[in-house]
Structures are given as structure tokens and as C-alpha cells.
Motif scaffolding. Structure first.
Motif, PDB file in Angstrom:
ATOM      1  N   TYR A  77       0.829  -1.206   0.000  1.00  0.00           N
ATOM      2  CA  TYR A  77       0.000   0.000   0.000  1.00  0.00           C
ATOM      3  C   TYR A  77       0.869   1.264   0.000  1.00  0.00           C
ATOM      4  O   TYR A  77       0.652   2.181  -0.798  1.00  0.00           O
ATOM      5  CB  TYR A  77      -0.910  -0.011   1.228  1.00  0.00           C
ATOM      6  CG  TYR A  77      -1.881   1.138   1.306  1.00  0.00           C
ATOM      7  CD1 TYR A  77      -3.126   1.064   0.684  1.00  0.00           C
ATOM      8  CD2 TYR A  77      -1.558   2.298   2.009  1.00  0.00           C
ATOM      9  CE1 TYR A  77      -4.013   2.134   0.765  1.00  0.00           C
ATOM     10  CE2 TYR A  77      -2.439   3.358   2.090  1.00  0.00           C
ATOM     11  CZ  TYR A  77      -3.668   3.274   1.470  1.00  0.00           C
ATOM     12  OH  TYR A  77      -4.538   4.326   1.546  1.00  0.00           O
TER      13      TYR A  77
ATOM     14  N   VAL B 196      -5.872   4.219  -6.442  1.00  0.00           N
ATOM     15  CA  VAL B 196      -6.972   3.526  -5.763  1.00  0.00           C
ATOM     16  C   VAL B 196      -7.328   2.242  -6.519  1.00  0.00           C
ATOM     17  O   VAL B 196      -7.591   1.195  -5.915  1.00  0.00           O
ATOM     18  CB  VAL B 196      -8.194   4.448  -5.642  1.00  0.00           C
ATOM     19  CG1 VAL B 196      -9.391   3.691  -5.090  1.00  0.00           C
ATOM     20  CG2 VAL B 196      -7.871   5.640  -4.758  1.00  0.00           C
ATOM     21  N   LEU B 197      -7.308   2.310  -7.837  1.00  0.00           N
ATOM     22  CA  LEU B 197      -7.626   1.126  -8.632  1.00  0.00           C
ATOM     23  C   LEU B 197      -6.565   0.043  -8.453  1.00  0.00           C
ATOM     24  O   LEU B 197      -6.884  -1.154  -8.379  1.00  0.00           O
ATOM     25  CB  LEU B 197      -7.740   1.510 -10.107  1.00  0.00           C
ATOM     26  CG  LEU B 197      -8.710   2.644 -10.447  1.00  0.00           C
ATOM     27  CD1 LEU B 197      -8.753   2.855 -11.950  1.00  0.00           C
ATOM     28  CD2 LEU B 197     -10.107   2.352  -9.916  1.00  0.00           C
TER      29      LEU B 197
ATOM     30  N   THR C 223      -6.869  -1.546  -4.988  1.00  0.00           N
ATOM     31  CA  THR C 223      -8.061  -2.394  -4.968  1.00  0.00           C
ATOM     32  C   THR C 223      -7.787  -3.715  -5.672  1.00  0.00           C
ATOM     33  O   THR C 223      -8.192  -4.791  -5.206  1.00  0.00           O
ATOM     34  CB  THR C 223      -9.244  -1.671  -5.634  1.00  0.00           C
ATOM     35  OG1 THR C 223      -9.480  -0.421  -4.969  1.00  0.00           O
ATOM     36  CG2 THR C 223     -10.506  -2.513  -5.569  1.00  0.00           C
TER      37      THR C 223
ATOM     38  N   TRP D 298      -5.626  -5.763  -3.394  1.00  0.00           N
ATOM     39  CA  TRP D 298      -6.389  -6.306  -2.275  1.00  0.00           C
ATOM     40  C   TRP D 298      -7.168  -7.548  -2.705  1.00  0.00           C
ATOM     41  O   TRP D 298      -7.265  -8.534  -1.956  1.00  0.00           O
ATOM     42  CB  TRP D 298      -7.339  -5.241  -1.732  1.00  0.00           C
ATOM     43  CG  TRP D 298      -8.045  -5.615  -0.469  1.00  0.00           C
ATOM     44  CD1 TRP D 298      -9.359  -5.923  -0.318  1.00  0.00           C
ATOM     45  CD2 TRP D 298      -7.478  -5.718   0.844  1.00  0.00           C
ATOM     46  NE1 TRP D 298      -9.666  -6.204   0.989  1.00  0.00           N
ATOM     47  CE2 TRP D 298      -8.519  -6.077   1.738  1.00  0.00           C
ATOM     48  CE3 TRP D 298      -6.198  -5.527   1.368  1.00  0.00           C
ATOM     49  CZ2 TRP D 298      -8.316  -6.260   3.097  1.00  0.00           C
ATOM     50  CZ3 TRP D 298      -5.998  -5.709   2.733  1.00  0.00           C
ATOM     51  CH2 TRP D 298      -7.042  -6.074   3.576  1.00  0.00           C
TER      52      TRP D 298
ATOM     53  N   ILE E 242     -12.581  -9.063  -8.240  1.00  0.00           N
ATOM     54  CA  ILE E 242     -12.479  -7.615  -8.074  1.00  0.00           C
ATOM     55  C   ILE E 242     -13.734  -7.064  -7.412  1.00  0.00           C
ATOM     56  O   ILE E 242     -13.662  -6.144  -6.581  1.00  0.00           O
ATOM     57  CB  ILE E 242     -12.240  -6.943  -9.442  1.00  0.00           C
ATOM     58  CG1 ILE E 242     -10.855  -7.328  -9.980  1.00  0.00           C
ATOM     59  CG2 ILE E 242     -12.364  -5.427  -9.343  1.00  0.00           C
ATOM     60  CD1 ILE E 242     -10.560  -6.774 -11.356  1.00  0.00           C
TER      61      ILE E 242
ATOM     62  N   ALA F 246     -13.476  -6.941  -3.712  1.00  0.00           N
ATOM     63  CA  ALA F 246     -12.635  -5.876  -3.165  1.00  0.00           C
ATOM     64  C   ALA F 246     -13.289  -4.505  -3.271  1.00  0.00           C
ATOM     65  O   ALA F 246     -12.813  -3.551  -2.652  1.00  0.00           O
ATOM     66  CB  ALA F 246     -11.287  -5.849  -3.893  1.00  0.00           C
ATOM     67  N   CYS F 247     -14.362  -4.393  -4.043  1.00  0.00           N
ATOM     68  CA  CYS F 247     -15.052  -3.109  -4.178  1.00  0.00           C
ATOM     69  C   CYS F 247     -16.093  -2.884  -3.087  1.00  0.00           C
ATOM     70  O   CYS F 247     -16.759  -1.840  -3.081  1.00  0.00           O
ATOM     71  CB  CYS F 247     -15.718  -3.019  -5.560  1.00  0.00           C
ATOM     72  SG  CYS F 247     -14.561  -2.962  -6.945  1.00  0.00           S
TER      73      CYS F 247
ATOM     74  N   TRP G  17     -12.936  -4.721   3.703  1.00  0.00           N
ATOM     75  CA  TRP G  17     -11.704  -4.031   4.098  1.00  0.00           C
ATOM     76  C   TRP G  17     -11.647  -3.815   5.611  1.00  0.00           C
ATOM     77  O   TRP G  17     -10.826  -3.030   6.096  1.00  0.00           O
ATOM     78  CB  TRP G  17     -11.615  -2.674   3.401  1.00  0.00           C
ATOM     79  CG  TRP G  17     -11.401  -2.747   1.921  1.00  0.00           C
ATOM     80  CD1 TRP G  17     -12.318  -3.108   0.973  1.00  0.00           C
ATOM     81  CD2 TRP G  17     -10.198  -2.453   1.213  1.00  0.00           C
ATOM     82  NE1 TRP G  17     -11.763  -3.042  -0.281  1.00  0.00           N
ATOM     83  CE2 TRP G  17     -10.465  -2.651  -0.168  1.00  0.00           C
ATOM     84  CE3 TRP G  17      -8.922  -2.036   1.601  1.00  0.00           C
ATOM     85  CZ2 TRP G  17      -9.500  -2.440  -1.150  1.00  0.00           C
ATOM     86  CZ3 TRP G  17      -7.961  -1.823   0.628  1.00  0.00           C
ATOM     87  CH2 TRP G  17      -8.253  -2.027  -0.732  1.00  0.00           C
TER      88      TRP G  17
ATOM     89  N   ARG H 262      -6.612   1.756   3.624  1.00  0.00           N
ATOM     90  CA  ARG H 262      -7.611   1.560   2.588  1.00  0.00           C
ATOM     91  C   ARG H 262      -7.911   2.897   1.921  1.00  0.00           C
ATOM     92  O   ARG H 262      -7.732   3.962   2.526  1.00  0.00           O
ATOM     93  CB  ARG H 262      -8.900   0.983   3.166  1.00  0.00           C
ATOM     94  CG  ARG H 262      -9.416   1.694   4.384  1.00  0.00           C
ATOM     95  CD  ARG H 262     -10.797   1.250   4.759  1.00  0.00           C
ATOM     96  NE  ARG H 262     -11.784   1.680   3.759  1.00  0.00           N
ATOM     97  CZ  ARG H 262     -13.086   1.376   3.829  1.00  0.00           C
ATOM     98  NH1 ARG H 262     -13.531   0.634   4.830  1.00  0.00           N
ATOM     99  NH2 ARG H 262     -13.915   1.802   2.908  1.00  0.00           N
TER     100      ARG H 262
ATOM    101  N   LEU I  71     -13.907   3.691  -2.470  1.00  0.00           N
ATOM    102  CA  LEU I  71     -13.668   2.499  -3.273  1.00  0.00           C
ATOM    103  C   LEU I  71     -14.327   2.641  -4.640  1.00  0.00           C
ATOM    104  O   LEU I  71     -15.415   3.211  -4.754  1.00  0.00           O
ATOM    105  CB  LEU I  71     -14.210   1.254  -2.570  1.00  0.00           C
ATOM    106  CG  LEU I  71     -13.497   0.840  -1.285  1.00  0.00           C
ATOM    107  CD1 LEU I  71     -14.215  -0.336  -0.640  1.00  0.00           C
ATOM    108  CD2 LEU I  71     -12.050   0.481  -1.566  1.00  0.00           C
TER     109      LEU I  71
ATOM    110  N   MET J 256     -13.540  -0.427 -12.218  1.00  0.00           N
ATOM    111  CA  MET J 256     -12.381  -1.314 -12.260  1.00  0.00           C
ATOM    112  C   MET J 256     -12.284  -2.011 -13.610  1.00  0.00           C
ATOM    113  O   MET J 256     -11.212  -2.087 -14.215  1.00  0.00           O
ATOM    114  CB  MET J 256     -12.470  -2.344 -11.144  1.00  0.00           C
ATOM    115  CG  MET J 256     -12.301  -1.782  -9.749  1.00  0.00           C
ATOM    116  SD  MET J 256     -10.601  -1.248  -9.411  1.00  0.00           S
ATOM    117  CE  MET J 256      -9.735  -2.815  -9.467  1.00  0.00           C
TER     118      MET J 256
END
Length: 289
Positions: free
Chosen positions: A10, A31-32, A35, A38, A46, A49-50, A55, A61, A65, A71
Motif C-alpha cells: 500500500y 486507488v484502482l 483495490t 487487495w 475484483i 474488493a469493491c 476491508w 484503505r 472504493l 475497475m
């Protein structure tokens, strides 16, 4: 695994993203990427993770999101690819202790189910069998990340992939590969980048056609104890690929939700970052012992 590696990943992405900005977007590129990481570090889709509730185990984080649609539209696009590449270079710089003298050129199959409807997956040779899927082509050495790499369909010509990977190399040294790469033009291309390509000697002597001087030098090297001992190090690429897959959150077989060349490439990218973070952290612990 995420408790050990996530803070490092991160912070690395955030630090790299300070030099990047995109116009006309509500959600910045970093951020993408986090994510995507993660999702990959937990081996989840995906869309998982959204969702904010997934989280809860970390304070590191994004403030907002992205949606799954955002994404899907942006994470493997050209614009975000520049940031992916910058993070890759940062991780590579953190792991490089000295310029490598010996590098390895090889491919790793990434099979999917034979009944898949994925239009990008193709039948090709895998490890001792035929399979359908993709292949990771890489030039790798002692660094945490490959020096150059790409993902293609499984039936792609390895020599064509090597023609695209070798010009990306920097430095110089020996480039060890198997007999599939015993092609004159690859010896010339590697020499232009400062590398001597070394492959197993052919069973038949060179014919009357024009032979690359570097190919002849490789044959001469393999006839001497130095060359034979040098080539024994080629097993290092198997170790590198094996280590990248043999831990939690590693590059395991492609999950069912990763299909299509673009998504497979982004998934592999995230997995290579996770493996690089593991290697860097491991080296740091050794340095402190």
C-alpha cells in the motif's frame, strides 16, 4: 499473509502515485491498483474488493472504493498501465542489490479449463502436456521482479515473445535459455543488449547457412567446463517460478473469474507485485538478523 505484505504494498503504491495525476477522473489511479492488489492478495474477485465490508481488517484503505464497472473499464487500460509500470520499477529498484551477471529466459504456462469460452485462450504446450490457456514469458535474474515479461496465449511462439523481451534488458551478462530459443536472430539481438545468449548445443553441427557469431560462441562455451557449469544455473528460473507460486497469495492457477488476455495480464501483474513484496520483506528480515 496480507498482514505482513499489505502495508508495504500500500505504501509503495501511494509513494509512487505522488508523481502521477489524471484529468477528468473522480477516482485516482492508485486507488484502482490497491483495490486490484487487495483482491489478488486474498484470491478474490475484483467485485469482492469493491465492497467496504471486506476491508474491515485493515486501516490502510482508500477513502473511496471504485465500483466494479470502474475497475473493469480502467484497471487494465493504457493510462493506468504507466502507473503499474512505475510501481514495478520502484519494486525492482528496492530489490536490486547489484547488477545481475546471469539472467534466465523462459516461459510458464497458465492453463485454464478445456471447456472455457474465453476467446483469448488457446491450446498449446504446457508442462509435459497440451493445455488451453496463457503463458507468462519472462527474463528473470536475482531481482524480485522479472527484468521484462509479457503474457500471451499459450500457443504463441516463444521466439517471437523473446524478440520483444530482449530489447527491454539493461546491463549485460549471460542469458541462459533452453533449446527452444536456439535461433540466430535471438543471439544477435541479445548481443546488441550486452548479453551472451547460451543454449544447449545442437545435436547436429552448424550447416552452411549464415550462423550468428554469438551462436557459435555459445556452442563453443557449452563444449568447455566453464560453459557447462554456467548452464547448470539455468535451473534458477524454475526456482523463481516455483517460489512465485508456492505461498499463500502467490501465482496459483488462474481462478475462474480471470479470463481474457487483458484481465489475465493485470492479475499476473498484481501477483508479481505481491511476490516482489514478499522477497523484499524477506531480504530485509535477513539483513536485520
Amino acid at each position: 499473509m496480507e498482514r505482513e505484505l499489505w502495508p508495504f504494498l500500500y505504501c509503495t503504491v501511494r509513494a509512487t502515485a505522488r508523481d502521477f495525476s489524471q484529468k477528468y477522473v473522480q477516482i485516482p489511479g492508485w486507488v484502482l491498483i490497491v483495490t486490484m492488489l487487495w483482491a489478488a492478495i486474498h484470491d478474490r474477485p475484483i467485485s469482492w474488493a469493491c465492497r467496504a465490508e471486506n476491508w474491515a481488517g485493515t486501516r490502510l484503505r482508500p477513502p473511496q472504493l471504485p465500483s466494479p464497472a470502474t475497475m473493469s473499464r480502467r484497471v487494465d487500460g493504457i493510462g493506468l498501465g504507466l502507473l503499474w509500470r512505475a510501481v514495478e520499477e520502484r519494486l525492482r529498484a528496492l530489490s536490486t542489490q547489484k547488477p545481475p551477471l546471469v539472467s534466465f529466459l523462459d516461459g510458464k504456462s497458465l492453463p485454464v479449463g478445456g471447456c472455457t469460452k474465453d476467446p483469448d485462450a488457446r491450446y498449446g504446450r504446457a508442462a509435459g502436456t497440451m493445455a488451453k490457456g496463457y503463458k507468462l514469458h519472462a527474463v528473470w535474474s536475482e531481482e524480485a521482479l522479472p527484468q521484462s515479461w509479457e503474457v500471451t496465449a499459450l500457443n504463441a511462439d516463444e521466439t517471437k515473445a523473446a524478440e520483444r523481451l530482449i530489447p527491454q534488458l539493461r546491463g549485460g551478462g549471460y542469458l541462459l535459455a533452453d533449446g527452444n530459443y536456439d535461433v540466430n536472430r535471438l543471439f544477435d539481438l541479445a548481443w546488441c543488449q550486452g548479453y551472451q545468449l547460451v543454449t544447449p548445443p545442437p545435436q547436429a553441427p552448424p550447416g552452411r547457412r549464415r550462423q550468428s557469431p554469438q551462436r557459435l560462441r555459445s556452442i563453443e562455451l557449452m563444449g568447455r567446463p566453464f560453459g557447462q557449469e554456467l548452464y547448470q544455473r539455468r535451473i534458477g528460473i524454475e526456482t523463481l517460478f516455483g517460489n512465485a507460486t508456492s505461498f499463500g497469495a502467490g501465482l496459483s492457477p488462474l481462478p475462474a473469474w480471470v479470463r481474457g488476455l487483458g484481465r489475465v495480464r493485470t492479475w499476473v501483474w498484481a501477483k508479481l507485485f505481491i511476490n516482489a513484496a514478499r522477497i523484499v520483506k524477506k531480504r530485509d528480515l535477513r539483513g536485520c538478523s
